[in-house]
Design an enzyme around this catalytic site. Structure first.
Site: not given
Ligand SMILES: Cc1ncc(COP(=O)(O)O)c(C=O)c1O
Length: 388
Positions: A251, A140, A224
């Site tokens: 986060k 994700y 990521d």
């Molecule tokens: C690995 C990863 N990338 C991107 C995101 C997206 O982040 P946000 O919820 O702050 O948009 C998340 C959210 O859980 C994530 O786990």
């Protein structure tokens, strides 16, 4: 039967919001409880029910709720002006701290992990002049069109077609994809321990292969670390011998406030440089706002090497204990994934017994927890979740 405070809120909510809340990711049927306060590692809901917060707003709260130093930093920032039509020193401070901890030389901020991934992908496309992005099933990366499932409602086919989705940790499939599409690939987007795919760390061999082949084909590697950044002072990547071109975080670096960031090499990050005739424009009315920057800076300073070690050790201890009791668990350090088939029933059972987890069984510990808190959390989880 009289209605609970939660039910009354839900009735009001559905008249103004589809489904009664804003985040699909926090929905549990029939409807999630509404939170009222968070202090340290405890959340109280509208019915007055108290739970250990092992969700920590989907891993973003390193120090639990309302840590006094973070509250002070945020208050001070708000008192001096919450956002400006000018940059502030606070973003320089946070960029410098991230540079110092990670060795990644250049940073830019946005308001979410979703935006960070979107901007990283755009920079990769601008830098390479190519369109395709290779991703892995079950990883994700937020809700931007370019990284959600090909069958997601509202995503144009032309956008979905730019993604190549491969199985996790499968070198043969990856080699084949790169041999066929490497020349037209802008970036490979890699999460080193994807939560939705089961929170299993990617093998070192696979990460090294991705780095090698992307470099050979002139594609960029984006790692990521939006979830995994909490696992080390420079994220989970410090356990791998791999240097990405771009890294996305979010986060924890906002100390509980909205944030995202892209870090990378000076060369690729120059795509955003207005002094160099930037090809990629980066806006965001609230990007790098001083409240998120100051709160994030305070949270990261509190999360020094000793704090990282202690928190990861607590997570390892919890995972070992649950595994010994026969529960299926994955993850590493402070991120624990409970593999239970029967969600949302298991979610509700845990919640009623006093433990709030992610809707797919994700547990993220916080430094607000004592050793005894984690022992109690383990006891509750063992008493509720079925062994396999
Ligand atoms: C690995 C990863 N990338 C991107 C995101 C997206 O982040 P946000 O919820 O702050 O948009 C998340 C959210 O859980 C994530 O786990």
């Amino acid at each position: 039967m009289s209605q609970s405070a939660d039910d009354l809120l839900f009735a009001r909510a559905t008249a103004a919001m589809p489904g009664g809340n804003t985040r699909s990711t926090v929905f549990v049927p029939p409807h999630p409880p509404y939170a009222v306060t968070g202090r340290g590692c405890v959340v109280t809901d509208a019915n007055g029910h108290e739970v250990y917060d092992c969700n920590n707003n989907y891993t973003s709260l390193l120090h639990g709720h309302a840590h006094p130093e973070i509250v002070r930093a945020a208050r001070e920032a708000v008192g001096q002006g919450s956002a400006f039509g000018l940059p502030t020193e606070s973003e320089i401070d946070l960029a410098e701290l991230l540079r110092e901890r990670t060795g990644i030389p250049r940073w830019r901020f946005c308001n979410s992990g979703t935006e960070a991934v979107m901007m990283a992908v755009r920079a990769a496309r601008a830098a390479t002049g190519r369109g395709r992005v290779i991703r892995f099933h079950g990883s994700y990366h937020g809700t931007y069109d370019g990284v959600v499932g090909a069958d997601a409602a509202g995503v144009p086919q032309a956008v979905a077609e730019q993604s190549i989705l491969l199985p996790q940790d499968d070198p043969v499939a990856f080699e084949h994809a790169m041999a066929t599409h490497g020349h037209e690939t802008a970036a490979v987007l890699l999460d080193l321990m994807p939560n939705r795919a089961g929170l299993r760390p990617v093998s070192r061999a696979m990460a090294e292969l991705v780095r090698k082949r992307t470099a050979e084909h002139g594609a960029l590697l984006i790692i990521d670390e939006v979830i995994t950044f909490r696992l080390g002072n420079s994220g989970l990547r410090e356990r791998y011998d791999v240097e990405p071109d771009l890294t996305t975080v979010g986060k924890v670096i906002g100390g509980g406030f909205p944030v995202g960031a892209v870090g990378g090499t000076a060369e690729v990050m120059d795509s955003f440089n207005p002094l160099g005739g930037a090809t990629v424009s980066w806006g965001g009315t609230f990007s790098a706002n001083p409240v998120s920057m100051r709160a994030g800076l305070t949270a990261l300073r509190l999360f020094d090497a000793g704090a990282v070690k202690r928190l990861n050790a607590l997570g390892d201890q919890l995972r070992d204990e649950l595994a010994t009791a026969g529960l299926a668990v994955n993850g590493t350090g402070s991120l624990v994934r409970l593999l239970v088939d029967d969600y949302p029933r298991a979610w509700w059972d845990l919640y009623r017994a006093g433990v709030l987890v992610g809707t797919n069984g994700l547990i993220a510990l916080s430094t607000a927890m004592t050793d005894d808190d984690v022992i109690e959390i383990g006891r509750v989880v063992r008493s509720v979740a079925p062994a396999r």
